[in-house]
Design a protein around this motif. Structure first.
Motif, short mmCIF file in Angstrom:
data_model
loop_
_atom_site.label_atom_id
_atom_site.label_comp_id
_atom_site.label_asym_id
_atom_site.label_seq_id
_atom_site.Cartn_x
_atom_site.Cartn_y
_atom_site.Cartn_z
N ARG A 66 0.84 -1.21 0.00
CA ARG A 66 0.00 0.00 0.00
C ARG A 66 0.87 1.25 0.00
NH1 ARG A 66 -3.69 -2.88 3.52
NH2 ARG A 66 -2.65 -1.99 5.31
N ALA A 67 1.95 1.25 0.76
CA ALA A 67 2.86 2.41 0.80
C ALA A 67 3.50 2.64 -0.56
CB ALA A 67 3.93 2.21 1.87
N LEU A 68 3.91 1.57 -1.22
CA LEU A 68 4.49 1.71 -2.57
C LEU A 68 3.46 2.22 -3.56
CD1 LEU A 68 6.60 -1.57 -2.68
CD2 LEU A 68 7.46 0.78 -2.51
N SER A 69 2.23 1.77 -3.44
CA SER A 69 1.16 2.24 -4.32
C SER A 69 0.87 3.72 -4.06
CB SER A 69 -0.10 1.42 -4.10
OG SER A 69 0.15 0.06 -4.40
N ALA A 70 0.87 4.12 -2.81
CA ALA A 70 0.64 5.53 -2.47
C ALA A 70 1.73 6.41 -3.06
CB ALA A 70 0.57 5.70 -0.95
N GLU A 71 2.98 5.92 -3.08
CA GLU A 71 4.07 6.67 -3.71
C GLU A 71 3.79 6.88 -5.20
OE1 GLU A 71 7.74 4.60 -3.11
OE2 GLU A 71 7.82 5.06 -0.96
N ARG A 72 3.33 5.84 -5.88
CA ARG A 72 3.05 5.92 -7.31
C ARG A 72 1.90 6.89 -7.57
NH1 ARG A 72 6.17 2.57 -10.05
NH2 ARG A 72 5.00 2.75 -11.98
N ILE A 73 0.88 6.86 -6.71
CA ILE A 73 -0.26 7.78 -6.86
C ILE A 73 0.21 9.21 -6.65
CG2 ILE A 73 -2.43 8.50 -5.80
CD1 ILE A 73 -2.91 5.44 -5.27
N ALA A 74 1.03 9.43 -5.63
CA ALA A 74 1.55 10.77 -5.36
C ALA A 74 2.42 11.29 -6.50
CB ALA A 74 2.35 10.78 -4.06
N ALA A 75 3.06 10.37 -7.23
CA ALA A 75 3.90 10.75 -8.36
C ALA A 75 3.07 11.08 -9.61
CB ALA A 75 4.90 9.64 -8.68
N GLY A 76 1.75 10.91 -9.52
CA GLY A 76 0.89 11.31 -10.63
C GLY A 76 0.38 10.19 -11.50
N SER A 77 0.45 8.96 -11.05
CA SER A 77 -0.06 7.84 -11.84
C SER A 77 -1.57 7.96 -12.01
CB SER A 77 0.25 6.51 -11.16
OG SER A 77 1.62 6.29 -11.14
N SER A 78 -2.05 7.67 -13.22
CA SER A 78 -3.48 7.65 -13.47
C SER A 78 -3.76 6.77 -14.67
CB SER A 78 -4.01 9.07 -13.71
OG SER A 78 -3.43 9.60 -14.89
N GLY A 79 -5.03 6.40 -14.83
CA GLY A 79 -5.45 5.64 -16.00
C GLY A 79 -5.00 4.20 -16.03
N VAL A 80 -4.88 3.57 -14.85
CA VAL A 80 -4.47 2.17 -14.83
C VAL A 80 -5.06 1.49 -13.59
CG1 VAL A 80 -2.30 2.55 -13.58
CG2 VAL A 80 -2.49 0.63 -15.15
N ASP A 81 -5.46 0.22 -13.76
CA ASP A 81 -5.85 -0.63 -12.64
C ASP A 81 -4.75 -1.67 -12.47
OD1 ASP A 81 -8.20 0.74 -12.37
OD2 ASP A 81 -9.47 -0.85 -13.18
#
Length: 110
Positions: A66-81
């Motif tokens: 979850r922490a790694l995913s939160a990092e990716r979201i904070a970096a601006g990831s979008s448009g993917v499941d």
């Protein structure tokens, strides 16, 4: 905990992502990434079975993912499941090892 818009929670969503998504495997994780609308938020789901270890080990692995995913979201990831399945070796892996494998598997997809 990831915010609700960034979580995959329904079994049908997990199945769809795993069936139609791009699969990448490694020693610690298997990821399935399915491209969605570019304007939709990146969403993550996790599968950590009893094969990974005790409840304490499984929860530790889930917290790290979850922490790694939160990092990716904070970096601006979008448009993917993304569905991330932890393999038994993930229980003994360091946070940095998990980060390196997840980054290598997802690249710029998420």
């Amino acid at each position: 905990m990831l915010p609700k818009p960034h979580r995959i929670t329904r079994a049908g969503e997990f199945r769809a992502t795993m069936k139609a998504g791009r699969r990448r495997g490694g020693e610690l994780l298997i990821t399935h990434a399915l491209t969605t609308d570019s304007g939709s938020p990146a969403r993550f789901g996790f599968i950590v079975s009893k094969a990974v270890g005790s409840a304490v080990r499984r929860n530790t692995v889930k917290r790290r993912l979850r922490a790694l995913s939160a990092e990716r979201i904070a970096a601006g990831s979008s448009g993917v499941d993304v569905v991330v399945r932890a393999l038994p070796a993930a229980a003994a892996a360091s946070f940095e090892a998990l980060r390196a494998e997840m980054t290598g598997q997802l690249g710029s997809a998420a």
